[in-house]
Motif scaffolding. Structure first.
Motif, PDB file in Angstrom:
ATOM      1  N   GLN A  15      12.637  -1.621 -14.064  1.00 54.98           N
ATOM      2  CA  GLN A  15      11.311  -2.180 -13.780  1.00 54.98           C
ATOM      3  C   GLN A  15      11.230  -2.713 -12.355  1.00 54.98           C
ATOM      4  O   GLN A  15      10.199  -2.553 -11.684  1.00 54.98           O
ATOM      5  N   PHE A  16      12.314  -3.342 -11.889  1.00 54.27           N
ATOM      6  CA  PHE A  16      12.336  -3.838 -10.515  1.00 54.27           C
ATOM      7  C   PHE A  16      12.221  -2.679  -9.518  1.00 54.27           C
ATOM      8  O   PHE A  16      11.489  -2.766  -8.519  1.00 54.27           O
ATOM      9  N   VAL A  17      12.956  -1.601  -9.782  1.00 54.19           N
ATOM     10  CA  VAL A  17      12.906  -0.434  -8.898  1.00 54.19           C
ATOM     11  C   VAL A  17      11.503   0.146  -8.878  1.00 54.19           C
ATOM     12  O   VAL A  17      10.965   0.501  -7.819  1.00 54.19           O
ATOM     13  N   GLN A  18      10.868   0.220 -10.050  1.00 52.72           N
ATOM     14  CA  GLN A  18       9.498   0.732 -10.125  1.00 52.72           C
ATOM     15  C   GLN A  18       8.533  -0.147  -9.332  1.00 52.72           C
ATOM     16  O   GLN A  18       7.644   0.362  -8.639  1.00 52.72           O
ATOM     17  N   LEU A  19       8.716  -1.465  -9.431  1.00 51.57           N
ATOM     18  CA  LEU A  19       7.855  -2.387  -8.676  1.00 51.57           C
ATOM     19  C   LEU A  19       8.015  -2.161  -7.181  1.00 51.57           C
ATOM     20  O   LEU A  19       7.017  -2.076  -6.447  1.00 51.57           O
ATOM     21  N   LEU A  20       9.245  -2.046  -6.708  1.00 53.62           N
ATOM     22  CA  LEU A  20       9.481  -1.810  -5.284  1.00 53.62           C
ATOM     23  C   LEU A  20       8.837  -0.502  -4.831  1.00 53.62           C
ATOM     24  O   LEU A  20       8.229  -0.435  -3.758  1.00 53.62           O
ATOM     25  N   GLN A  21       8.961   0.539  -5.665  1.00 53.88           N
ATOM     26  CA  GLN A  21       8.371   1.828  -5.314  1.00 53.88           C
ATOM     27  C   GLN A  21       6.846   1.731  -5.261  1.00 53.88           C
ATOM     28  O   GLN A  21       6.215   2.259  -4.343  1.00 53.88           O
ATOM     29  N   GLU A  22       6.264   1.042  -6.232  1.00 56.23           N
ATOM     30  CA  GLU A  22       4.811   0.902  -6.268  1.00 56.23           C
ATOM     31  C   GLU A  22       4.295   0.143  -5.047  1.00 56.23           C
ATOM     32  O   GLU A  22       3.304   0.544  -4.415  1.00 56.23           O
ATOM     33  N   VAL A  23       4.977  -0.959  -4.715  1.00 54.10           N
ATOM     34  CA  VAL A  23       4.559  -1.751  -3.552  1.00 54.10           C
ATOM     35  C   VAL A  23       4.692  -0.918  -2.281  1.00 54.10           C
ATOM     36  O   VAL A  23       3.790  -0.914  -1.426  1.00 54.10           O
ATOM     37  N   ALA A  24       5.794  -0.189  -2.158  1.00 49.15           N
ATOM     38  CA  ALA A  24       6.013   0.612  -0.953  1.00 49.15           C
ATOM     39  C   ALA A  24       4.942   1.680  -0.799  1.00 49.15           C
ATOM     40  O   ALA A  24       4.376   1.860   0.284  1.00 49.15           O
ATOM     41  N   VAL A  25       4.633   2.381  -1.878  1.00 50.10           N
ATOM     42  CA  VAL A  25       3.659   3.474  -1.808  1.00 50.10           C
ATOM     43  C   VAL A  25       2.265   2.944  -1.495  1.00 50.10           C
ATOM     44  O   VAL A  25       1.590   3.421  -0.579  1.00 50.10           O
ATOM     45  N   THR A  26       1.815   1.941  -2.253  1.00 53.49           N
ATOM     46  CA  THR A  26       0.450   1.444  -2.051  1.00 53.49           C
ATOM     47  C   THR A  26       0.308   0.726  -0.714  1.00 53.49           C
ATOM     48  O   THR A  26      -0.744   0.824  -0.064  1.00 53.49           O
ATOM     49  N   ALA A  27       1.345   0.006  -0.284  1.00 48.56           N
ATOM     50  CA  ALA A  27       1.270  -0.686   1.005  1.00 48.56           C
ATOM     51  C   ALA A  27       1.149   0.309   2.148  1.00 48.56           C
ATOM     52  O   ALA A  27       0.380   0.104   3.093  1.00 48.56           O
ATOM     53  N   ASN A  28       1.899   1.401   2.078  1.00 53.06           N
ATOM     54  CA  ASN A  28       1.844   2.398   3.138  1.00 53.06           C
ATOM     55  C   ASN A  28       0.531   3.173   3.133  1.00 53.06           C
ATOM     56  O   ASN A  28       0.134   3.726   4.162  1.00 53.06           O
ATOM     57  N   GLN A  29      -0.147   3.216   1.998  1.00 50.55           N
ATOM     58  CA  GLN A  29      -1.426   3.916   1.916  1.00 50.55           C
ATOM     59  C   GLN A  29      -2.616   2.997   2.200  1.00 50.55           C
ATOM     60  O   GLN A  29      -3.740   3.476   2.332  1.00 50.55           O
ATOM     61  N   ALA A  30      -2.362   1.699   2.288  1.00 45.52           N
ATOM     62  CA  ALA A  30      -3.450   0.738   2.479  1.00 45.52           C
ATOM     63  C   ALA A  30      -4.116   0.932   3.827  1.00 45.52           C
ATOM     64  O   ALA A  30      -3.479   1.295   4.820  1.00 45.52           O
ATOM     65  N   GLY A  31      -5.418   0.650   3.862  1.00 37.36           N
ATOM     66  CA  GLY A  31      -6.160   0.813   5.099  1.00 37.36           C
ATOM     67  C   GLY A  31      -6.002  -0.341   6.070  1.00 37.36           C
ATOM     68  O   GLY A  31      -6.378  -0.232   7.235  1.00 37.36           O
ATOM     69  N   SER A  32      -5.454  -1.471   5.608  1.00 33.88           N
ATOM     70  CA  SER A  32      -5.277  -2.643   6.471  1.00 33.88           C
ATOM     71  C   SER A  32      -4.157  -3.503   5.907  1.00 33.88           C
ATOM     72  O   SER A  32      -3.744  -3.336   4.750  1.00 33.88           O
ATOM     73  N   ALA A  33      -3.671  -4.448   6.729  1.00 35.69           N
ATOM     74  CA  ALA A  33      -2.634  -5.372   6.265  1.00 35.69           C
ATOM     75  C   ALA A  33      -3.156  -6.228   5.116  1.00 35.69           C
ATOM     76  O   ALA A  33      -2.426  -6.504   4.154  1.00 35.69           O
ATOM     77  N   GLU A  34      -4.420  -6.662   5.209  1.00 30.74           N
ATOM     78  CA  GLU A  34      -5.004  -7.487   4.144  1.00 30.74           C
ATOM     79  C   GLU A  34      -5.047  -6.729   2.815  1.00 30.74           C
ATOM     80  O   GLU A  34      -4.752  -7.282   1.758  1.00 30.74           O
TER      81      GLU A  34
END
Length: 211
Positions: A15-34
């Motif tokens: 579950q921790f690995v999945q959380l890290l992957q999810e954060v990494a993917v969505t953060a890199n796809q985000a349109g802004s830091a906010e």
């Protein structure tokens, strides 16, 4: 019992690995830091089941943390007084849970936030039953560029494994913010260069004789 414990530990690690992957993917796809920070606190609250998450940003000198309007709230209505009090505060380095995170640049846990004499929101926190909290820094190199705090209405013992994962989440978000800053700096340089060239063009038009 040993096998069950091993299975539980493996499931939790997965579950921790999945959380890290999810954060990494969505953060890199985000349109802004906010947007990246908003998605991160939503994902962390979903993973932990904790109902409140909030983001602080440091002011220019880095000695104070300023509240933002970036929140995760399971129950916005009941949490409104706590949010209002939070957004009215600025927190100094070393002051309270998030102030200590700013100073130490490490994730920290609080079993009883309301018992901390420097937790200025104790009364509002008690009103909604906050019993535990943790916070972690977002680091761009050695610089703290944000602090994320989370609160639970159930008692919770310090979870070192979770804090270790949050350390990696903070590093990942820090890279996203660094890239966002670099892009903004490039845009400003391009805008200045364009303005300079336009000024030169206008000057040349004035200096050249009209035909």
């Amino acid at each position: 019992t040993e096998r069950k414990r091993a299975e539980q530990a493996l499931r939790r690690q997965t579950q921790f690995v999945q959380l890290l992957q999810e954060v990494a993917v969505t953060a890199n796809q985000a349109g802004s830091a906010e947007q990246a920070l908003q998605q991160a606190i939503d994902q962390i609250c979903a993973h932990t089941g904790w109902p409140i998450g909030h983001v602080y940003l440091p002011e220019e000198q880095g000695a104070m943390l300023m509240p933002t309007q970036i929140w995760h709230l399971d129950d916005p209505d009941s949490a409104a007084p706590f949010c209002d009090q939070t957004e009215a505060l600025s927190i100094a380095r070393g002051e309270g849970l998030v102030g200590r995170v700013l100073a130490e640049r490490q994730p920290l846990w609080s079993m009883q936030p309301g018992a901390d004499p420097q937790f200025w929101r104790a009364e509002a926190a008690a009103a909604i039953g906050i019993c535990a909290g943790f916070a972690f820094p977002v680091l761009a190199g050695a610089e703290v560029v944000a602090v994320l705090e989370f609160f639970s209405t159930a008692a919770a013992e310090p979870d070192e494994a979770l804090l270790e994962v949050m350390k990696h989440v903070g590093t990942q978000l820090g890279r996203v913010i660094e890239r966002s800053r670099s892009a903004e700096q490039l845009e400003r340089r391009v805008a200045r260069r364009t303005a300079h060239l336009n000024a030169l063009l206008e000057l040349s038009k004035e200096l050249l004789p009209a035909r």
